[in-house]
Motif scaffolding. Sequence first.
Motif, PDB file in Angstrom:
ATOM      1  N   THR A   1      -5.446  27.501-136.100  1.00  0.00           N
ATOM      2  CA  THR A   1      -6.195  27.657-134.853  1.00  0.00           C
ATOM      3  C   THR A   1      -6.020  29.035-134.222  1.00  0.00           C
ATOM      4  N   GLU A   2      -4.892  29.701-134.508  1.00  0.00           N
ATOM      5  CA  GLU A   2      -4.650  31.037-133.949  1.00  0.00           C
ATOM      6  C   GLU A   2      -4.849  32.136-134.981  1.00  0.00           C
ATOM      7  N   ASP A   3      -5.262  31.754-136.186  1.00  0.00           N
ATOM      8  CA  ASP A   3      -5.518  32.703-137.270  1.00  0.00           C
ATOM      9  C   ASP A   3      -4.314  33.612-137.532  1.00  0.00           C
ATOM     10  N   ILE A   4      -3.134  32.995-137.703  1.00  0.00           N
ATOM     11  CA  ILE A   4      -1.920  33.748-138.005  1.00  0.00           C
ATOM     12  C   ILE A   4      -2.019  34.336-139.415  1.00  0.00           C
ATOM     13  N   ASP A   5      -1.640  35.590-139.567  1.00  0.00           N
ATOM     14  CA  ASP A   5      -1.669  36.251-140.869  1.00  0.00           C
ATOM     15  C   ASP A   5      -0.500  35.723-141.715  1.00  0.00           C
ATOM     16  N   LEU A   6      -0.815  35.073-142.827  1.00  0.00           N
ATOM     17  CA  LEU A   6       0.200  34.461-143.679  1.00  0.00           C
ATOM     18  C   LEU A   6       0.457  35.261-144.951  1.00  0.00           C
ATOM     19  N   THR A   7       0.017  36.516-144.981  1.00  0.00           N
ATOM     20  CA  THR A   7       0.174  37.325-146.197  1.00  0.00           C
ATOM     21  C   THR A   7       1.632  37.406-146.621  1.00  0.00           C
ATOM     22  N   ARG A   8       2.530  37.774-145.695  1.00  0.00           N
ATOM     23  CA  ARG A   8       3.941  37.901-146.028  1.00  0.00           C
ATOM     24  C   ARG A   8       4.543  36.538-146.383  1.00  0.00           C
ATOM     25  N   HIS A   9       4.131  35.504-145.668  1.00  0.00           N
ATOM     26  CA  HIS A   9       4.614  34.149-145.944  1.00  0.00           C
ATOM     27  C   HIS A   9       4.323  33.774-147.397  1.00  0.00           C
ATOM     28  N   MET A  10       3.111  34.052-147.858  1.00  0.00           N
ATOM     29  CA  MET A  10       2.735  33.702-149.228  1.00  0.00           C
ATOM     30  C   MET A  10       3.464  34.583-150.242  1.00  0.00           C
ATOM     31  N   GLN A  11       3.614  35.862-149.947  1.00  0.00           N
ATOM     32  CA  GLN A  11       4.344  36.770-150.834  1.00  0.00           C
ATOM     33  C   GLN A  11       5.792  36.306-151.005  1.00  0.00           C
ATOM     34  N   ASP A  12       6.415  35.918-149.899  1.00  0.00           N
ATOM     35  CA  ASP A  12       7.805  35.477-149.937  1.00  0.00           C
ATOM     36  C   ASP A  12       7.958  34.200-150.761  1.00  0.00           C
ATOM     37  N   ALA A  13       6.981  33.299-150.649  1.00  0.00           N
ATOM     38  CA  ALA A  13       7.045  32.055-151.413  1.00  0.00           C
ATOM     39  C   ALA A  13       6.967  32.328-152.911  1.00  0.00           C
ATOM     40  N   VAL A  14       6.107  33.267-153.298  1.00  0.00           N
ATOM     41  CA  VAL A  14       6.006  33.626-154.717  1.00  0.00           C
ATOM     42  C   VAL A  14       7.287  34.311-155.176  1.00  0.00           C
ATOM     43  N   GLN A  15       7.838  35.187-154.339  1.00  0.00           N
ATOM     44  CA  GLN A  15       9.036  35.935-154.739  1.00  0.00           C
ATOM     45  C   GLN A  15      10.243  35.024-154.947  1.00  0.00           C
ATOM     46  N   SER A  16      10.487  34.098-154.039  1.00  0.00           N
ATOM     47  CA  SER A  16      11.637  33.208-154.195  1.00  0.00           C
ATOM     48  C   SER A  16      11.472  32.328-155.423  1.00  0.00           C
ATOM     49  N   LEU A  17      10.234  31.893-155.699  1.00  0.00           N
ATOM     50  CA  LEU A  17       9.976  31.110-156.904  1.00  0.00           C
ATOM     51  C   LEU A  17      10.204  31.961-158.152  1.00  0.00           C
ATOM     52  N   ARG A  18       9.743  33.206-158.113  1.00  0.00           N
ATOM     53  CA  ARG A  18       9.922  34.109-159.254  1.00  0.00           C
ATOM     54  C   ARG A  18      11.415  34.260-159.607  1.00  0.00           C
ATOM     55  N   ILE A  19      12.257  34.408-158.585  1.00  0.00           N
ATOM     56  CA  ILE A  19      13.694  34.573-158.806  1.00  0.00           C
ATOM     57  C   ILE A  19      14.295  33.315-159.419  1.00  0.00           C
ATOM     58  N   CYS A  20      13.942  32.155-158.884  1.00  0.00           N
ATOM     59  CA  CYS A  20      14.511  30.904-159.387  1.00  0.00           C
ATOM     60  C   CYS A  20      14.023  30.577-160.794  1.00  0.00           C
ATOM     61  N   LEU A  21      12.763  30.873-161.080  1.00  0.00           N
ATOM     62  CA  LEU A  21      12.257  30.656-162.436  1.00  0.00           C
ATOM     63  C   LEU A  21      12.888  31.636-163.420  1.00  0.00           C
ATOM     64  N   ALA A  22      13.187  32.850-162.949  1.00  0.00           N
ATOM     65  CA  ALA A  22      13.897  33.813-163.797  1.00  0.00           C
ATOM     66  C   ALA A  22      15.294  33.286-164.116  1.00  0.00           C
ATOM     67  N   ALA A  23      15.939  32.658-163.138  1.00  0.00           N
ATOM     68  CA  ALA A  23      17.255  32.064-163.379  1.00  0.00           C
ATOM     69  C   ALA A  23      17.156  30.939-164.403  1.00  0.00           C
ATOM     70  N   ASP A  24      16.107  30.115-164.292  1.00  0.00           N
ATOM     71  CA  ASP A  24      15.894  29.039-165.258  1.00  0.00           C
ATOM     72  C   ASP A  24      15.670  29.614-166.659  1.00  0.00           C
ATOM     73  N   GLU A  25      14.921  30.699-166.743  1.00  0.00           N
ATOM     74  CA  GLU A  25      14.708  31.374-168.032  1.00  0.00           C
ATOM     75  C   GLU A  25      16.038  31.882-168.589  1.00  0.00           C
ATOM     76  N   SER A  26      16.872  32.445-167.716  1.00  0.00           N
ATOM     77  CA  SER A  26      18.173  32.941-168.139  1.00  0.00           C
ATOM     78  C   SER A  26      19.053  31.815-168.662  1.00  0.00           C
ATOM     79  N   VAL A  27      19.014  30.652-168.002  1.00  0.00           N
ATOM     80  CA  VAL A  27      19.778  29.498-168.469  1.00  0.00           C
ATOM     81  C   VAL A  27      19.371  29.144-169.896  1.00  0.00           C
ATOM     82  N   ARG A  28      18.069  29.139-170.131  1.00  0.00           N
ATOM     83  CA  ARG A  28      17.540  28.655-171.413  1.00  0.00           C
ATOM     84  C   ARG A  28      17.666  29.687-172.534  1.00  0.00           C
ATOM     85  N   THR A  29      17.668  30.971-172.195  1.00  0.00           N
ATOM     86  CA  THR A  29      17.735  32.026-173.218  1.00  0.00           C
ATOM     87  C   THR A  29      19.114  32.643-173.361  1.00  0.00           C
ATOM     88  N   GLY A  30      19.939  32.496-172.334  1.00  0.00           N
ATOM     89  CA  GLY A  30      21.245  33.114-172.345  1.00  0.00           C
ATOM     90  C   GLY A  30      21.232  34.590-172.031  1.00  0.00           C
TER      91      GLY A  30
END
Length: 349
Positions: free
Chosen positions: A315-344
């Motif tokens: 309703t207030e048209d809040i800019d969520l650009t950074r919010h979405m970027q941060d969500a992708v970044q935290s997921l990227r880090i955790c998925l990288a950790a999962d990749e590290s677990v599986r590959t060593g």
Amino acid sequence: MSLRVLVAGLGNMGRSHALAYHRHPGFEIVGLVNRSAPRLHAELSGHAIRPDFEAALRDLRPDVVSINTYSDSHADYAVMALEQGAHVFIEKPLATTVADAERVVAAAKANGRKLVVGYILRHHPSWVRFIEEARKLGGPYAFRLNLNQQSSGPTWETHKTLMQTTSPIVDCGVHYVDVMCQITDARPIEVRGMGVRLSEEIAPDMYNYGALQVLFADGSVGWYEAAWGPMVSETAFFVKDVMTPNGSVSIVMDPGARSDDLDTHTRTDRIRVHRADLGPDGKFASADEYISMQGEPGHDALCAREQDYLYRAITEDIDLTRHMQDAVQSLRICLAADESVRTGGVVRL
């Protein structure tokens, strides 16, 4: 302004979010979606439960879609909703791959719709204060964070279902990696992970204990640990601690807190601020400061804060650009950790 909302997924989080929409004057629930018929709060008993998300989306044409299903359906459901013109609230993690997370963000931008990801700690006054106090001390930072859950009965069944698609360090880790990123605000450059399968009840390629390390460009380092299951220790299951050259900030929990209590996952009792300054006598110049956080919101109240933020974002048209970027970044880090677990191997970002 009243927004018509379709709620998909009625597990622990979905039920709390549905209750938040029901109680918010700016939302009207037009449909609930779940594959089974769960027990609902009495306030929601008048709503019919539909089994098919796509059909409900097409038939009801909601203004907002709330996605609280298992992680592997998040991206497809979100893109469907966004392309039909609905705003979307989506529980964490945003998706199960970085490519899918970016696909959801791209759909939100292309269709001019709001996308809010369920980072509940961002709406918690105690966690906001925790981040604020850590930033005031200044970096570089050493983060020590975990959330282990000794689970049995229905909670263990839920954990086993979650692990069909997502490991504990991804599912819960995105919250706490997001906290690290908010405090340091530096670019993550390297991730290491390790994990072990402690139960014969989960898939051979899944692990129910995991830990990650992330290195940041400013010299900060972070550690996060997550474990689920009946074998998990209750000792030091909740560590929320940040150290800096100038001192440390910690969350001090009630000694009687239980690891499988949903409110424990967000609650803080006190924040302890320690300053490293020494006086002329070589002793600490000031005593540790304890910040009382009594009266903080419980789980359902935090979900209500999240949905109020969603309403204001629309309703207030809040800019969520950074919010979405941060969500992708935290997921990227955790998925990288999962990749590290599986590959060593170490994963460079």
